[in-house]
Design a protein around this motif. Structure first.
Motif, short mmCIF file in Angstrom:
data_model
loop_
_atom_site.label_atom_id
_atom_site.label_comp_id
_atom_site.label_asym_id
_atom_site.label_seq_id
_atom_site.Cartn_x
_atom_site.Cartn_y
_atom_site.Cartn_z
N PRO A 28 4.85 13.22 -1.40
CA PRO A 28 4.25 12.07 -0.72
C PRO A 28 3.65 12.49 0.63
O PRO A 28 4.26 13.22 1.40
CB PRO A 28 5.42 11.10 -0.53
CG PRO A 28 6.37 11.46 -1.61
CD PRO A 28 6.24 12.95 -1.77
N SER A 29 2.44 12.01 0.87
CA SER A 29 1.69 12.46 2.04
C SER A 29 1.84 11.56 3.26
O SER A 29 1.39 11.90 4.34
CB SER A 29 0.20 12.55 1.69
OG SER A 29 -0.30 11.28 1.30
N GLY A 30 2.46 10.40 3.10
CA GLY A 30 2.58 9.48 4.22
C GLY A 30 1.39 8.52 4.27
O GLY A 30 0.52 8.53 3.40
N ILE A 31 1.37 7.69 5.28
CA ILE A 31 0.38 6.62 5.40
C ILE A 31 -0.28 6.69 6.77
O ILE A 31 0.40 6.89 7.77
CB ILE A 31 1.07 5.25 5.23
CG1 ILE A 31 1.70 5.11 3.85
CG2 ILE A 31 0.12 4.10 5.52
CD1 ILE A 31 0.71 5.03 2.72
N ILE A 32 -1.58 6.47 6.81
CA ILE A 32 -2.29 6.34 8.08
C ILE A 32 -2.28 4.87 8.47
O ILE A 32 -2.74 4.01 7.72
CB ILE A 32 -3.74 6.84 7.96
CG1 ILE A 32 -3.74 8.34 7.65
CG2 ILE A 32 -4.52 6.54 9.24
CD1 ILE A 32 -5.11 8.88 7.30
N LEU A 33 -1.72 4.57 9.64
CA LEU A 33 -1.65 3.21 10.15
C LEU A 33 -2.25 3.20 11.55
O LEU A 33 -1.78 3.92 12.44
CB LEU A 33 -0.19 2.74 10.19
CG LEU A 33 0.05 1.29 10.53
CD1 LEU A 33 -0.47 0.38 9.41
CD2 LEU A 33 1.53 1.04 10.76
N ILE A 34 -3.28 2.41 11.75
CA ILE A 34 -3.97 2.33 13.03
C ILE A 34 -3.82 0.93 13.58
O ILE A 34 -4.05 -0.05 12.87
CB ILE A 34 -5.47 2.67 12.88
CG1 ILE A 34 -5.63 4.10 12.36
CG2 ILE A 34 -6.22 2.47 14.20
CD1 ILE A 34 -7.05 4.44 11.94
N ILE A 35 -3.44 0.82 14.86
CA ILE A 35 -3.37 -0.46 15.55
C ILE A 35 -4.52 -0.45 16.54
O ILE A 35 -4.54 0.34 17.48
CB ILE A 35 -2.03 -0.64 16.29
CG1 ILE A 35 -0.83 -0.32 15.40
CG2 ILE A 35 -1.96 -2.03 16.90
CD1 ILE A 35 -0.68 -1.18 14.19
N ASP A 36 -5.51 -1.32 16.32
CA ASP A 36 -6.68 -1.42 17.18
C ASP A 36 -6.46 -2.56 18.16
O ASP A 36 -6.57 -3.73 17.79
CB ASP A 36 -7.93 -1.66 16.32
CG ASP A 36 -9.21 -1.67 17.13
OD1 ASP A 36 -9.16 -1.42 18.34
OD2 ASP A 36 -10.26 -1.95 16.53
N ILE A 47 0.84 -1.21 0.00
CA ILE A 47 0.00 0.00 0.00
C ILE A 47 0.87 1.25 0.00
O ILE A 47 0.65 2.19 -0.78
CB ILE A 47 -0.96 0.00 1.20
CG1 ILE A 47 -2.00 -1.10 1.04
CG2 ILE A 47 -1.63 1.36 1.38
CD1 ILE A 47 -2.81 -1.38 2.30
N ALA A 48 1.88 1.30 0.87
CA ALA A 48 2.75 2.48 0.98
C ALA A 48 3.50 2.75 -0.31
O ALA A 48 3.58 3.90 -0.77
CB ALA A 48 3.72 2.29 2.15
N GLN A 49 4.04 1.70 -0.92
CA GLN A 49 4.80 1.89 -2.15
C GLN A 49 3.91 2.37 -3.28
O GLN A 49 4.28 3.30 -4.03
CB GLN A 49 5.48 0.57 -2.54
CG GLN A 49 6.62 0.21 -1.62
CD GLN A 49 7.10 -1.21 -1.79
OE1 GLN A 49 6.47 -2.03 -2.45
NE2 GLN A 49 8.24 -1.53 -1.18
N ASN A 50 2.74 1.79 -3.42
CA ASN A 50 1.83 2.19 -4.50
C ASN A 50 1.30 3.60 -4.31
O ASN A 50 1.20 4.38 -5.27
CB ASN A 50 0.69 1.18 -4.65
CG ASN A 50 1.16 -0.07 -5.33
OD1 ASN A 50 1.58 -0.05 -6.48
ND2 ASN A 50 1.12 -1.18 -4.61
N LYS A 51 0.95 3.95 -3.07
CA LYS A 51 0.44 5.30 -2.80
C LYS A 51 1.54 6.34 -3.06
O LYS A 51 1.29 7.36 -3.72
CB LYS A 51 -0.07 5.41 -1.37
CG LYS A 51 -0.63 6.77 -1.06
CD LYS A 51 -1.15 6.87 0.36
CE LYS A 51 -1.70 8.27 0.59
NZ LYS A 51 -1.96 8.54 1.98
N THR A 52 2.73 6.06 -2.57
CA THR A 52 3.83 7.00 -2.75
C THR A 52 4.19 7.16 -4.22
O THR A 52 4.39 8.28 -4.71
CB THR A 52 5.06 6.55 -1.94
OG1 THR A 52 4.70 6.48 -0.56
CG2 THR A 52 6.23 7.50 -2.11
N ALA A 106 -4.80 -7.75 18.28
CA ALA A 106 -4.74 -6.40 17.69
C ALA A 106 -4.87 -6.50 16.18
O ALA A 106 -4.21 -7.30 15.54
CB ALA A 106 -3.42 -5.73 18.06
N SER A 107 -5.74 -5.67 15.63
CA SER A 107 -5.88 -5.61 14.17
C SER A 107 -5.17 -4.36 13.67
O SER A 107 -5.03 -3.37 14.38
CB SER A 107 -7.35 -5.62 13.75
OG SER A 107 -8.03 -4.53 14.31
N VAL A 108 -4.74 -4.43 12.41
CA VAL A 108 -4.00 -3.32 11.80
C VAL A 108 -4.82 -2.79 10.64
O VAL A 108 -5.25 -3.53 9.76
CB VAL A 108 -2.62 -3.80 11.30
CG1 VAL A 108 -1.85 -2.65 10.67
CG2 VAL A 108 -1.82 -4.42 12.44
#
Length: 70
Positions: free
Chosen positions: A35-43, A20-25, A51-53
């Motif tokens: 490049p805007s960076g990536i939102i990563l949430i650990i629930d 995901i990060a490579q394709n978005k960037t 924990a889900s990612v």
């Protein structure tokens, strides 16, 4: 006593994140955008649920979470 929270993505989740990060960037750079960076949430849920990612609003896998003394 001080504590440290260690979060580790499993191999499949790491591969999903990197894809995901490579394709978005790449898409942003190809569009001449910074490049805007990536939102990563650990629930983190109580045991036994783990924990889900979540990356860019999609659940991409799981993580292990450990609380250790430092």
């Amino acid at each position: 006593m001080a504590k440290r929270l260690i979060i580790t993505l499993d191999e499949n989740t790491t591969n999903n994140y990197l894809w995901i990060a490579q394709n978005k960037t790449k898409a942003e750079v190809d569009s001449e955008c910074e490049p805007s960076g990536i939102i990563l949430i650990i629930d983190i849920s109580p045991e036994p649920y783990g924990a889900s990612v979540i990356c860019e609003n999609d659940e991409i896998g799981v993580a292990s979470v450990e609380l250790v003394d430092t």
